[in-house]
Scaffold this active site. Structure first.
Site, PDB file in Angstrom:
ATOM      1  N   GLY A 645       0.823  -1.342  -0.098  1.00 21.51           N
ATOM      2  CA  GLY A 645      -0.059   0.038  -0.083  1.00 21.51           C
ATOM      3  C   GLY A 645       0.904   1.288   0.161  1.00 21.51           C
ATOM      4  O   GLY A 645       2.109   1.300   0.500  1.00 21.51           O
ATOM      5  N   CYS A 646       0.202   2.235  -0.531  1.00 17.37           N
ATOM      6  CA  CYS A 646       0.918   3.685  -0.552  1.00 17.37           C
ATOM      7  C   CYS A 646       1.499   4.019   0.942  1.00 17.37           C
ATOM      8  O   CYS A 646       2.827   4.374   1.064  1.00 17.37           O
ATOM      9  CB  CYS A 646       0.170   4.663  -1.266  1.00 17.37           C
ATOM     10  SG  CYS A 646      -1.632   4.973  -0.569  1.00 17.37           S
ATOM     11  N   TYR A 647       0.554   4.281   1.799  1.00 17.59           N
ATOM     12  CA  TYR A 647       1.107   4.849   3.333  1.00 17.59           C
ATOM     13  C   TYR A 647       2.087   3.486   3.738  1.00 17.59           C
ATOM     14  O   TYR A 647       3.139   4.013   4.421  1.00 17.59           O
ATOM     15  CB  TYR A 647      -0.363   4.675   3.959  1.00 17.59           C
ATOM     16  CG  TYR A 647      -1.220   5.838   3.960  1.00 17.59           C
ATOM     17  CD1 TYR A 647      -0.450   7.150   4.347  1.00 17.59           C
ATOM     18  CD2 TYR A 647      -2.312   5.873   3.842  1.00 17.59           C
ATOM     19  CE1 TYR A 647      -1.315   8.532   4.226  1.00 17.59           C
ATOM     20  CE2 TYR A 647      -3.097   7.078   3.696  1.00 17.59           C
ATOM     21  CZ  TYR A 647      -2.763   8.126   3.936  1.00 17.59           C
ATOM     22  OH  TYR A 647      -3.473   9.539   3.902  1.00 17.59           O
TER      23      TYR A 647
END
Length: 833
Positions: A645-647
């Site tokens: 995921g990005c975060y």
């Protein structure tokens, strides 16, 4: 001047006024992207903080070029006395149109302890005044006729422009000394013909040397005086050349608006001219005439009187740092160089010099040379043998081998290697060579090759091999396996028993096919764009229920119509072997039946899931695709890859190097803010730009899925609080890390730990105590980490990471994983930053 002393010079030269240092950066387009920008000329927020200017300067240089390049050129420029660094000739138009950029460039050099001798012209300003007074400028043979009235204008303009430049430099904390006379001694060039125009016959070095000794940049005009004190006008280019002859600098720089010499046939800027090799043929070019021909002749005449280490650069002011501190440069570099020679007979070469070059490359030099028989080798070298290339010809496969490429530091520095390689490309239609995988110039080898293949310790490169069977035979020979007949796709390329990577930019019949399932979202669109620019990937299917039947936009390799693939379609496609990589860009908890459809046909079907469904896999079937932390080898042999995921990507990259210092009795706290593209395309308050205006929305403040993902993969629970901001793309993440007792960390030590941990990583940049900002990373394919700050109590460390949620946080990372899994170079098709 040793490098350590140079860095100390940087620190003492700038620590007294960080405001002025950052102001000079703000004026420079190359540098200002690497620090906080000013808005409408307001001061940087960074001014309020106590930054280490030494680390800032070096970091900025590292952002212009590689660490190797920066250190190499700093040592090069500080190897001579200060007045021998460079002579910079500034055209009058530069002062009028680009004064802030010019001043910032010169200030940057000053803060590095480098003192260029600056000489400026004032031609445009003189012409403007004369025209306003109704006087038409008069020239003979390109020389301005200077009568007494014109001389009054010339002197006035020189003094005004000199003061403008000195004042601009002083505002940036630079000590500069105006030197408007007393340097050039001259006599009349031809008093009857040109009036008050001088011909320089001697130079008084004392004012320049005194300025540099006092720690001030000398800013000169080209006004001269004769023996009776009469002012004489001298062309600034000629004056700069005379200064160069006197001081013998490493660099002579001419700043002009074009930024270099333009090839009249191609309209491209010429990067390098080696006069000894190219001069005669260059003058025969139809486009080399008038001013261009005169300038090339004058530069050649100048360089003949200077050491061979000297060179002339014609560049735009914005590119000054890039020209001085990188191998690639920016404008046109002109040097004498050496003529390059090829040899087919050892009796015609300097054997003493040849053996000296080979002594550290082969076990027995005499034996090696005895095996070089007439007709089976060719040697290329420049006169001092700074670069030596030995090619062995082969009768077996008609592919020549570059057996030895020996390059001195000077050879790399002066781009002789590129010129040698041009001869190789001319003489050999196909060629291969092998280098150590630790070679400092690996990127250069990639740029010269059409294909490569890596095994532990070595990398095979080649060009001119467009036959798949030939390439496969070469690779098999390289890895030491039995030669195999290849039909269609080479088994060598997909053999998982080897640790390898493969890239090709022109090899035919080896395009890999990608199917994208769920392409409507922002991540899908960005991945489509990346694949469109990838030399070895092609989209075959793009599936979207909402867009089925419409034409795919933003993909130029061929016309593709969105489809709506059902599970039976996917089974048939996989059964027919049409796809090399499936990419699932689907919402969470939607991916599983698609994966099962592929697995029903083949357990070896390659799949990347951009969702969260398989990020917590414990079965061993799925590999977590974060190359910088999880390693590349597992991804290379993986069939199923879960894209982080990005975060989670940003948080893990930010925490990982320091995780052994975390106080296990507490949890890191992560405050994250994403642009509204992170909320997807489905309308909601979190992507409503009107609702977000002057607003920030907290959401899922506990038990967010990325909170679990971060903790799962770093082995330490975290607290994560996500928010949505009013910008489109990019994540800012502030991480508060509780520290164990007696950790022994300082801000400087933390910086060292992070730089060492991510040494060599192309998509991770560490910027020390500076705080990375969203607009520094938005639209870029990497992650910036910085803002290191330990609390006064020493119990916690705060770090800031920024990442583009659509790129390194999703699509760029996906392409890294695709490249690794399909055997390409990891960064193929990814613009590095």
């Amino acid at each position: 001047m040793p490098l350590v002393n140079l860095l100390n010079t940087v620190k003492t030269a700038t620590v007294y006024n960080n405001k002025k240092f950052f102001a000079l950066v703000a004026c420079n387009p190359i540098l200002r992207t690497n620090v906080s920008k000013s808005i409408n000329n307001k001061p940087f927020t960074a001014f309020k903080r106590n930054y280490s200017t030494r680390s800032t300067v070096i970091q900025l240089l590292n952002n212009i070029g590689s660490k190797r390049e920066v250190q190499q050129y700093l040592k090069y420029f500080t190897s001579v006395s200060q007045q021998q660094f460079a002579v910079i000739k500034v055209g009058g138009a530069i002062i009028t149109q680009q004064l802030p950029q010019l001043a910032s460039c010169l200030a940057f050099l000053y803060h590095l302890g480098l003192y260029p001798i600056v000489l400026h012209g004032t031609g445009p300003q003189i012409n403007e005044i004369l025209e306003n007074e109704g006087i038409e400028p008069d020239y003979i043979d390109g020389i301005r006729i200077t009568d007494e009235k014109t001389m009054g204008v010339v002197r006035k303009c020189f003094l005004e422009q000199n003061l403008k430049l000195v004042t601009a430099l002083e505002k940036m904390g630079v000590k500069a000394r105006p030197i408007t006379g007393g340097v050039f001694n001259a006599e009349f060039l031809d008093k009857d013909k040109y009036k008050l125009v001088g011909q320089i016959n001697s130079i008084n070095k004392e004012p320049i040397e005194a300025s540099i000794k006092a720690g001030a940049l000398p800013i000169l005009t080209s006004l001269a005086e004769n023996s009776s004190g009469q002012l004489l006008n001298v062309n600034a280019d000629i004056a700069a050349g005379m200064i160069a002859r006197e001081f013998k600098p490493l660099k002579i720089v001419y700043l002009n608006e074009k930024g270099g010499i333009i090839n009249g046939n191609t309209n491209n800027k010429i990067s390098v001219i080696n006069l000894d090799e190219e001069y005669e043929n260059l003058l025969k070019e139809s486009w080399v005439k008038y001013g261009t021909k005169l300038k090339i002749k004058e530069i050649r005449d100048l360089l003949i009187h200077l050491p061979r280490s000297s060179s002339v650069a014609i560049i735009n002011v914005d590119d000054l740092q890039k020209e001085l501190f990188t191998d690639s440069g920016a404008g046109t570099l002109i040097r004498r160089g050496y003529k390059l020679t090829s040899y087919d007979d050892l009796n015609k070469i300097n054997l003493t010099l040849l053996k000296k070059n080979l002594i550290n490359e082969v076990n027995d030099v005499d034996e090696y040379l005895s095996n070089l028989k007439p007709g089976n080798f060719r040697i290329y070298a420049d006169e001092p043998m700074e670069v030596l290339a030995i090619v062995k010809k082969s009768d077996d496969d008609n592919i020549a081998k570059l057996d030895k490429l020996i390059v001195s530091k000077s050879g790399w520095l002066n781009n002789v290697t590129d010129n040698i390689f041009k001869l190789l490309e001319r003489d050999f239609p196909n060629l291969y060579w092998i280098v150590s995988e630790t070679d400092d110039n690996m990127s250069w080898h990639f740029t010269k090759s059409q294909g490569s293949y890596t095994k532990p310790g070595e990398v095979l490169f080649w060009y001119g091999i467009n036959d798949l069977n030939k390439a496969s035979e070469l690779i098999n020979k390289f890895v030491g396996t039995e030669k195999k007949k290849v039909t269609g796709t080479s088994n060598v390329f997909s053999n998982k028993t080897q640790t390898r990577s493969f890239h090709s930019t022109r090899l035919v019949n080896d395009k890999k096919k990608v199917a994208l399932i769920g392409a409507r979202g922002y991540t899908g669109q960005n991945l489509i764009s990346l694949i469109d620019n990838h030399s070895e990937l092609e989209l075959s299917y793009v599936s979207s229920r909402e867009l089925a039947g419409s034409e795919l936009k933003g993909y130029n390799k061929e016309k593709i119509i969105y489809s709506n693939l059902n599970f039976e379609d996917i089974k048939n496609i996989e059964k027919n072997g049409e796809i090399d990589m499936w990419v699932m860009a689907l919402p969470n908890k939607v991916c599983k039946p698609f994966v099962e459809s592929i697995e029903e046909v083949s357990t070896k079907g390659k799949i990347i899931d951009l969702g969260a469904d398989y990020r917590f896999d414990k079965s061993g079937k799925w590999t977590y695709g974060l190359p910088e932390l999880k390693g590349r080898e597992g991804i290379k042999i993986a069939d199923k890859i879960s894209n982080p995921g990005c975060y989670a990507t940003c948080a893990q990259l930010t925490i990982a190097p320091i995780k052994e210092y975390i106080n296990k009795m507490s949890k890191p706290n992560i405050f994250g803010v994403s642009g509204y593209s992170g909320a997807g395309t489905k309308p909601s308050p979190k992507n409503d730009i009107n609702f977000l205006k002057d607003n920030m929305i907290p959401y899922s403040l506990t038990n967010h899925i990325h909170e679990r993902e971060i903790g799962f993969h770093i082995g330490n629970q975290v607290s994560f609080m996500p928010h949505v901001g009013s910008w489109f793309q990019g994540i800012a993440m502030t991480v508060n890390i509780p520290l164990m007792e007696n950790h022994g960390l300082t801000n400087e030590k933390v910086n060292e730990i992070y730089n060492e941990y991510y040494k060599g990583e192309k998509l991770i940049k560490i910027i020390g105590n500076e705080i990375p900002l969203v607009h520094d990373i938005s639209g870029k394919h990497g992650c910036l980490i910085g803002g290191f700050k330990i609390s006064e109590e020493g119990d916690r460390l705060v770090i800031v990471g920024v990442i583009d949620n659509l790129l390194k946080g999703a699509s760029t990372q996906c392409l890294q994983n695709i490249n690794l899994a399909l055997g390409y170079n990891e960064f193929e098709g990814i613009p590095l930053f």
